[in-house]
Design an enzyme around this catalytic site. Sequence first.
Site, PDB file in Angstrom:
ATOM      1  N   ASP A 218      -1.370  22.701 135.030  1.00 36.82           N
ATOM      2  CA  ASP A 218      -2.713  23.234 135.244  1.00 36.82           C
ATOM      3  C   ASP A 218      -3.268  22.803 136.607  1.00 36.82           C
ATOM      4  O   ASP A 218      -3.084  21.651 137.022  1.00 36.82           O
ATOM      5  CB  ASP A 218      -3.619  22.677 134.130  1.00 36.82           C
ATOM      6  CG  ASP A 218      -4.977  23.323 134.087  1.00 36.82           C
ATOM      7  OD1 ASP A 218      -5.043  24.518 133.779  1.00 36.82           O
ATOM      8  OD2 ASP A 218      -5.973  22.623 134.346  1.00 36.82           O
ATOM      9  N   GLU A 277       0.459  26.206 138.271  1.00 36.01           N
ATOM     10  CA  GLU A 277      -0.688  27.094 138.439  1.00 36.01           C
ATOM     11  C   GLU A 277      -1.376  26.640 139.719  1.00 36.01           C
ATOM     12  O   GLU A 277      -2.127  25.670 139.720  1.00 36.01           O
ATOM     13  CB  GLU A 277      -1.667  26.987 137.257  1.00 36.01           C
ATOM     14  CG  GLU A 277      -2.784  28.014 137.368  1.00 36.01           C
ATOM     15  CD  GLU A 277      -4.157  27.538 136.886  1.00 36.01           C
ATOM     16  OE1 GLU A 277      -5.022  28.364 136.670  1.00 36.01           O
ATOM     17  OE2 GLU A 277      -4.375  26.315 136.759  1.00 36.01           O
TER      18      GLU A 277
HETATM   19  C1  GLC Z   1      -6.945  26.292 134.698  1.00 36.46           C
HETATM   20  C2  GLC Z   1      -6.918  26.910 133.325  1.00 36.46           C
HETATM   21  C3  GLC Z   1      -8.312  27.236 132.902  1.00 36.46           C
HETATM   22  C4  GLC Z   1      -9.117  25.956 132.886  1.00 36.46           C
HETATM   23  C5  GLC Z   1      -9.052  25.241 134.227  1.00 36.46           C
HETATM   24  C6  GLC Z   1      -9.554  23.834 134.127  1.00 36.46           C
HETATM   25  O1  GLC Z   1      -7.349  27.177 135.668  1.00 36.46           O
HETATM   26  O2  GLC Z   1      -6.079  28.039 133.331  1.00 36.46           O
HETATM   27  O3  GLC Z   1      -8.347  27.847 131.647  1.00 36.46           O
HETATM   28  O4  GLC Z   1     -10.459  26.240 132.593  1.00 36.46           O
HETATM   29  O5  GLC Z   1      -7.725  25.135 134.676  1.00 36.46           O
HETATM   30  O6  GLC Z   1      -8.664  23.047 133.387  1.00 36.46           O
END
Ligand code: GLC
Length: 566
Positions: A218, A277
């Site tokens: 994440d 991500e």
């Molecule tokens: C990422 C996740 C999202 C979350 C954010 C904070 O972008 O995909 O759902 O709110 O991180 O953890």
Amino acid sequence: MTQIQHAHGTRASDSAEPAPWWRQAVVYQIYPRSFADADGDGLGDIAGITSRADYLSALGVDAVWLSPFYPSALADGGYDVADHRDVDPRLGTLDDFDTMLAALHARGIKVVVDIVPNHCSDQHVWFQEALRAGRGSPERERFVFREGTGPGGEHPPTDWLSAFGGPAWHRVADGQWYLHHFAPEQPDLNWDHPDWREDFVRTLRFWSDRGVDGFRVDVAHMLTKDLTEPLPSQAELDAMPKDGLHRTIDRDDVHDVYAQWREVFNSYDPPRTAVAEAWVSSDRIPLYASETSLGQAFNFDLLIADFDAEQFRRVVTHNLELAGRTRSSSTWVLSNHDVVRHATRYGLPAPERRPDGEPAVKHGMEWLRSGGTDPRLDRDLGGRRARAATLFMLGLPGSSYLYQGEELGLHEVADISDGERQDPSFFRSGGEDVGRDGCRVPLPWSREGVALGFGEASPHLPQPSWMADHAVEQQSGVPGSTLELYRRALARRREWQCEEDLEWLPTGREDVLHYRRPNGWEVVTVFGDADHAVSRPVALLSSDDAVGSRVVPPQTTAWIAPSRTD
Ligand code: GLC
């Protein structure tokens, strides 16, 4: 003129070893609280996933990725993790997790879990200790605590803004402030502190030892920060080049963390995988996808693109070129738990774009704000285009990430009352950003019942009545249904998969794309409104069911069988 694009640094055929499973996997994202509710409390759970293992197997996915299922106060849908090495009691136990893992593995499905390293929950034991221990304590050093500014320190240390709206600092009872890039319940971790480095290694080993196959990381582009004083203002932060030395985002030194993780991943056989991500400029994506870092990174370009031939072609060409700069494979995504579902996006007018090509507002945001009434959603067109886009994506070299419910052709749910909303972006923006609840509504499994087969209790987010028409039960075995299309497409894809190359073929039309994979598997997508003739009959698969014909209808993708199967 045709152009062959080699998408990767080493071709699978360069070595006698079979390609690692993840390179061209179809990964199905499960948002556990909304997938299946086995214990009847209105919240999806781990046993619910186990109970649907046959469904996942029949769908034909190679892996599932589970969004967080850890203990959490649910300030951000579980991305506020209170304990990285346990299961939320409302979702089950570690034993339930092991049972689920065994059930999926028995069906040849790999399991990837979400890891959230930029922040934790304010309920995490270390944060609670930091609150109690007070200013200047070693416990506070695990987070980013600072004194405020102004008389009595009553103003935050800087004017930094949180991603969900409002200030990025929160004041605690003794007057100090802590940094939270997301919700106040998600304090940022201090990655200069060795305790977190050790703790995350422990967490990665904990899940890897249980048999987990990989990790989705994440906000992988955050974590490390240069917080030496004086801290810059938000305007200064915004103006800083994102060249690896930015104070808070996409710093080169985050890869020191991932190099350590890489040692952990590679100490397993087979090595555990990771996908980043990372919302960074595309020229920096290869850093995350490199073999010494996380190994693969999401590319969200398709997810941001309109249903438009030129944009799709540009996205594919560019990302295959990027993947070629590392030894990774490309990733493709049309929907996930953070965006308006692609069936809905494509049924709405395309968003205005800024001069740099970025959408001016999040696609679908205005429609969501109007409660789903304005602009008018063309559900059929959106669904038709979504199926075409999905088949276009599934033919590409690399791995495809699917989001639960897209195989049912689900649309975004817009009519959720303020009182039922859960997403912190809704609350923190004063309703300006409606948030992401509309793609997180529990799945419809059957036509009837209090939760359409999701469970025995009223679901934690309301299911509108139209969802019944999309139920699994309603579509299973029905030719032409979106679910059957996904099942057939995943089966063919598995059969036809080949080397990670792609060649564009001329179409004579700007609104039609045609590509060929090395074994002769061809994919033709008509984005516009007129039929397109092809030289060989469309074999076996088309998003419009026009199988056997030599014509691809409007807003349709057709797959033409390979001349040879490898
Ligand atoms: C990422 C996740 C999202 C979350 C954010 C904070 O972008 O995909 O759902 O709110 O991180 O953890």
